[in-house]
Motif scaffolding. Structure first.
Motif, mmCIF file in Angstrom:
data_model
loop_
_atom_site.group_PDB
_atom_site.id
_atom_site.type_symbol
_atom_site.label_atom_id
_atom_site.label_comp_id
_atom_site.label_asym_id
_atom_site.label_seq_id
_atom_site.Cartn_x
_atom_site.Cartn_y
_atom_site.Cartn_z
ATOM 1 N N ASN A 211 0.740 -1.277 0.007
ATOM 2 C CA ASN A 211 -0.112 -0.061 0.089
ATOM 3 C C ASN A 211 0.872 1.317 0.046
ATOM 4 N N ILE A 212 1.885 1.421 0.816
ATOM 5 C CA ILE A 212 2.722 2.516 0.944
ATOM 6 C C ILE A 212 3.534 2.576 -0.637
ATOM 7 N N TYR A 213 4.054 1.601 -1.002
ATOM 8 C CA TYR A 213 4.588 1.701 -2.160
ATOM 9 C C TYR A 213 3.892 1.982 -3.375
ATOM 10 N N LEU A 214 2.634 1.418 -3.564
ATOM 11 C CA LEU A 214 1.921 1.767 -4.668
ATOM 12 C C LEU A 214 1.229 3.071 -4.722
ATOM 13 N N THR A 215 0.737 3.361 -3.274
ATOM 14 C CA THR A 215 0.297 5.003 -3.294
ATOM 15 C C THR A 215 1.478 5.861 -3.840
ATOM 16 N N GLY A 216 2.514 5.834 -3.375
ATOM 17 C CA GLY A 216 3.648 6.687 -3.588
ATOM 18 C C GLY A 216 3.839 6.757 -5.272
ATOM 19 N N MET A 217 3.885 5.349 -5.862
ATOM 20 C CA MET A 217 4.133 5.585 -7.288
ATOM 21 C C MET A 217 2.876 5.939 -8.031
ATOM 22 N N THR A 218 1.716 5.408 -7.631
ATOM 23 C CA THR A 218 0.361 6.035 -8.400
ATOM 24 C C THR A 218 0.168 7.691 -8.183
ATOM 25 N N LYS A 219 0.540 8.206 -7.074
ATOM 26 C CA LYS A 219 0.438 9.674 -6.976
ATOM 27 C C LYS A 219 1.392 10.317 -8.112
ATOM 28 N N ILE A 220 2.629 9.810 -8.192
ATOM 29 C CA ILE A 220 3.497 10.368 -9.171
ATOM 30 C C ILE A 220 3.039 10.397 -10.536
ATOM 31 N N ILE A 221 2.342 9.080 -10.909
ATOM 32 C CA ILE A 221 1.954 8.910 -12.326
ATOM 33 C C ILE A 221 0.741 9.862 -12.512
ATOM 34 N N HIS A 222 0.049 9.726 -11.690
ATOM 35 C CA HIS A 222 -1.170 10.947 -11.965
ATOM 36 C C HIS A 222 -0.821 12.320 -11.763
ATOM 37 N N GLU A 223 0.462 12.783 -11.030
ATOM 38 C CA GLU A 223 0.874 14.029 -11.332
ATOM 39 C C GLU A 223 1.281 14.534 -12.555
ATOM 40 N N GLN A 224 1.782 13.514 -13.314
ATOM 41 C CA GLN A 224 2.390 13.409 -14.541
ATOM 42 C C GLN A 224 1.491 12.983 -15.746
ATOM 43 N N ARG A 225 0.061 13.301 -15.333
ATOM 44 C CA ARG A 225 -0.810 12.900 -16.464
ATOM 45 C C ARG A 225 -1.060 11.505 -16.938
ATOM 46 N N GLY A 226 -0.728 10.511 -16.345
ATOM 47 C CA GLY A 226 -0.545 9.081 -16.679
ATOM 48 C C GLY A 226 -1.816 8.564 -16.007
ATOM 49 N N THR A 227 -1.993 7.300 -16.628
ATOM 50 C CA THR A 227 -3.079 6.484 -16.140
ATOM 51 C C THR A 227 -2.636 5.070 -16.011
ATOM 52 N N VAL A 228 -2.906 4.619 -14.689
ATOM 53 C CA VAL A 228 -2.575 3.587 -14.204
ATOM 54 C C VAL A 228 -3.570 2.324 -14.745
ATOM 55 N N ASP A 229 -2.658 1.628 -15.536
ATOM 56 C CA ASP A 229 -3.601 0.593 -16.305
ATOM 57 C C ASP A 229 -4.074 -0.419 -15.387
ATOM 58 N N LYS A 230 -2.921 -1.119 -14.395
ATOM 59 C CA LYS A 230 -3.342 -2.246 -13.634
ATOM 60 C C LYS A 230 -2.031 -2.517 -12.587
ATOM 61 N N TYR A 231 -2.296 -3.043 -11.471
ATOM 62 C CA TYR A 231 -1.374 -3.509 -10.628
ATOM 63 C C TYR A 231 -1.412 -4.944 -10.785
#
Length: 731
Positions: free
Chosen positions: A502-522
């Motif tokens: 949860n800690i790892y994926l939250t940090g990575m996802t936040k950065i992806i969204h900040e850079q206008r990216g779409t998380v496809d899947k985990y």
């Protein structure tokens, strides 16, 4: 459906609130000004380009003041002007837009000299002085001629009584007495000596100037001592036809309880008026729509006879110092005498714009129909369709209004209706946006954990169920994976493992969204993301690269947080590729996923897997290097990944080129010279360059790999068609 009816009912309420001031007559001042502006626009739209030669203005202008002296002139000059107009120029009638309320005390020196030369012995001084009486001379010039004298009514509490307005054109009338015709308290007219010889007289004051100070409406009747007197323009029409009275035309409603003055009959010609006995000034055009002749030219007999012969003559002034300039829809400095000329011209042509007595009913129908149609339609159609409908209704109303203006001379108010249409449109769009925002919030609560807000908003705008069709786009795709995850999971309890992820994926996802990216899947510990869909992104490669570099930057902070919670640190491998990909809703009838597919996606996944082999946390393809050239990259290898026949160059990003240290640039150049020598099969040179590189970076994995390959090739040289490509057999 419920939201639509709420918006519709609110639209009905707004329409009702807009109708109230129209029915009660308490219109808002701001909207009344808007109506005035629309009236002026229509008036200027249908101006005549030609002057009216029937009406001539004899102008006391600057030229006349310079030649004849300052105003007021000795009335002998005015008498001479009348003689010239009637005897020499053949004018039909003459009207004075001025009042002669005080005796003329001035003496004409030329007349004195002439009388002294002609003096006879038997004439006394008294007889000579009597012959110098300019008022008497002016009265003689008026006698038995169609001359209309002007005067003005007084509405102050002083009730001034200077002279008499002459004969009324309508006697006391019990019906008219109940109508809102302007009523005067007093009068300021010409001297009895002058006024008594004039058959026709008319007022030139205007008690009905609009609230913005503009002359649009002028009464042609005013009530004084229960009798009705004409305006200067109306009196000149009477003088033209030799009439002394007019007939009011009053219409009643179905109950015979409400009467309205609708017109005034002048010698069989009906002049439309409103309930106040006023006409809308039918301006022909800008100032100068009638011939102007300087008064001094008439007095001296040098005016053009062709202009004055048979003309209706108005005597007035345009000189700024004589204060007869008015604010009109045509100009802020419009000669007052030309206002009367426009009214006379309109009467002669029967070209008087007017408001029918059922104008209020027409306006109410406009308001009700516009309010109902827009309140029902806008909530039920798209923004584009509602905009087109609103524009169409507005255009239709304007077209009908202009037709009524031009063809039937009707002045139908349209300002309130246009304001209602605008208010309803903005209100409906605003409430629609409110409801849409609420829907977006609901979708965000359900799906916001998986896709960025931009996608949520796009999905919320779909009128039907979400069905994003597939398409091919230039995009960038990103894969990341936690190194040694299997061994990590064996060391942790399920609760600890969940907390770590949860800690790892939250940090990575936040950065992806900040850079206008779409998380496809985990996928377990792996993350797949893409840039360039569903919203197009011209800088998709840059955003993907910046997201990956920022992830590497925050990894120490994230590991520190894990350490504080008693969890082990993590290491990641990342791969990025750019290219053409298929994107859209893909899956089965049971479950759909908005995802990307294609060879470019597979390559990014392979690059992420190769980070373990090359000992680097991030690998990018040559397409990324081409799309984002302002970064410093180290060319690592030319490879052929599993499942792909075409070889690709893979790179390791080192950061922005402009901020990179000189030593880093030199190190990358040194390494790439070694790769170049390797590709040329210059084994000794390549070996020296890589060993030199290892003196700087002792533990560099790729340099050691190259040394190992060089040793093998020295013993077993590659095939003749070898191009430096290394084939990987594992993912």
């Amino acid at each position: 459906m419920q939201q639509r009816w709420i918006r519709t009912l609110l639209g009905f309420l707004l329409t009702f609130l807009m109708i109230i001031p129209v029915v009660t007559g308490n219109r808002f001042e701001l909207l009344e000004r808007f109506e005035y502006d629309l009236y002026d626009v229509r008036l200027r739209q249908f101006l005549s380009a030609e002057k009216d030669p029937r009406i001539v203005i004899v102008d006391v202008d600057e030229k006349s003041l310079a030649a004849e002296g300052r105003w007021p002139w000795n009335r002998v000059k005015l008498a001479e002007m009348l003689d010239q107009l009637f005897d020499n120029y053949g004018a039909a009638i003459v009207g004075f837009d001025m009042v002669f309320s005080e005796a003329d005390q001035s003496v004409d020196l030329q007349q004195v000299k002439s009388l002294l030369k002609q003096r006879e012995a038997d004439k006394s001084i008294e007889t000579l002085l009597s012959s110098l009486n300019s008022d008497q001379r002016f009265a003689q010039a008026i006698t038995d001629r169609p001359v209309v004298l002007g005067y003005l009514f007084d509405r102050s509490l002083k009730r001034l009584q200077i002279g008499h307005p002459g004969s009324p054109v309508i006697a006391e009338d019990p019906i008219l007495s109940h109508l809102p015709i302007p009523e005067a308290n007093g009068v300021i007219s010409s001297l009895n000596e002058i006024q008594s010889v004039s058959v026709w007289n008319g007022f030139f004051d205007n008690p009905m100037v609009d609230s913005d100070g503009v002359y649009r409406r002028v009464p042609i009747l005013q009530r004084y001592q229960n009798e009705y007197y004409p305006s200067l323009a109306l009196s000149m029409m009477l003088a033209l036809f030799g009439e002394q009275e007019v007939v009011p035309i009053v219409e009643s409603d179905a109950t015979n309880e409400r009467n309205a003055l609708v017109a005034v009959d002048v010698a069989g010609m009906q002049i439309p008026v409103d309930q106040y006995g006023a006409v809308l000034v039918p301006y022909r055009g800008p100032q100068g729509s009638f011939p102007y002749i300087s008064a001094t030219d008439v007095i001296r007999g040098v005016a053009d006879p062709a202009v004055l012969e048979g003309a209706i003559v108005l005597v007035g002034t345009s000189a700024a110092g004589l204060l007869d300039l008015r604010v009109t829809p045509m100009s802020n400095r419009y000669s007052g005498v030309e206002v009367h000329a426009n009214i006379i011209s309109g009467m002669l042509d029967e070209r008087i714009q007017h408001q029918p007595d059922y104008t209020l009913g027409v306006e109410l129908v406009q308001l009700v129909l516009s309010g109902l149609i827009l309140s029902l339609l806008i909530p039920r159609v798209s923004v584009l369709a509602s905009t087109l409908v609103t524009l169409a209704i507005s255009a239709l109303l304007v077209a009908l209004n202009l037709y009524a203006w031009h063809e039937m001379l009707w002045v139908i108010p349209i300002g309130y209706t246009l304001v209602l249409i605008s208010v309803l449109y903005l209100f409906q769009q605003t409430t629609g946006y409110f409801f849409e925002t609420r829907n977006i919030a609901q979708l965000a609560n359900q799906f916001g954990q998986y896709i960025p807000p931009e996608v949520v908003e796009e999905l919320s705008q779909q009128d039907q169920s979400v069905q994003l069709s597939g398409e091919s786009r230039e995009m960038s795709v990103f894969f990341s994976d936690v190194r040694g995850f299997t061994s990590l999971s064996e060391q942790l309890t399920p609760q600890q493992l969940t907390r770590l992820m949860n800690i790892y994926l939250t940090g990575m996802t936040k950065i992806i969204h900040e850079q206008r990216g779409t998380v496809d899947k985990y996928i377990g510990d792996a993350v797949m993301a893409f840039w360039g869909a569903p919203l197009k992104d011209q800088d998709h490669a840059r955003h993907a690269l910046e997201a990956a570099l920022k992830m590497l930057t925050v990894m120490p902070e994230l590991n520190e947080q894990l350490k504080q919670e008693g969890l082990p640190p993590v290491k990641v491998g990342m791969g990025i590729n750019s290219g053409a990909m298929n994107v859209g809703n893909m899956g089965s009838s049971f479950r759909m996923a908005y995802t990307v597919m294609g060879d470019a996606v597979n390559l990014a996944s392979r690059l992420e897997g190769l980070t373990k082999y090359y000992g680097t946390p991030l690998l990018v393809s040559g397409e990324v290097v081409t799309d984002v050239p302002d970064y410093l990259y180290r060319l690592l290898d030319r490879v052929r990944v599993k499942g792909r026949h075409e070889a690709v160059d893979i790179y390791e990003p080192w950061g922005l080129l402009e901020t990179a240290a000189k030593e880093d640039k030199e190190s990358v150049a040194l390494f790439e010279r070694g790769v170049e020598a390797y590709l040329k099969q210059s084994w000794n040179e390549a070996e020296q360059l890589f060993r030199a590189y290892l003196t700087i970076y002792e533990e560099d994995v790729m340099a050691n790999i190259y040394l190992q390959r060089i040793a093998e090739f020295k013993e077993t040289p590659p095939a003749e068609n070898w191009q430096g490509v290394y084939s990987h057999t594992s993912k």
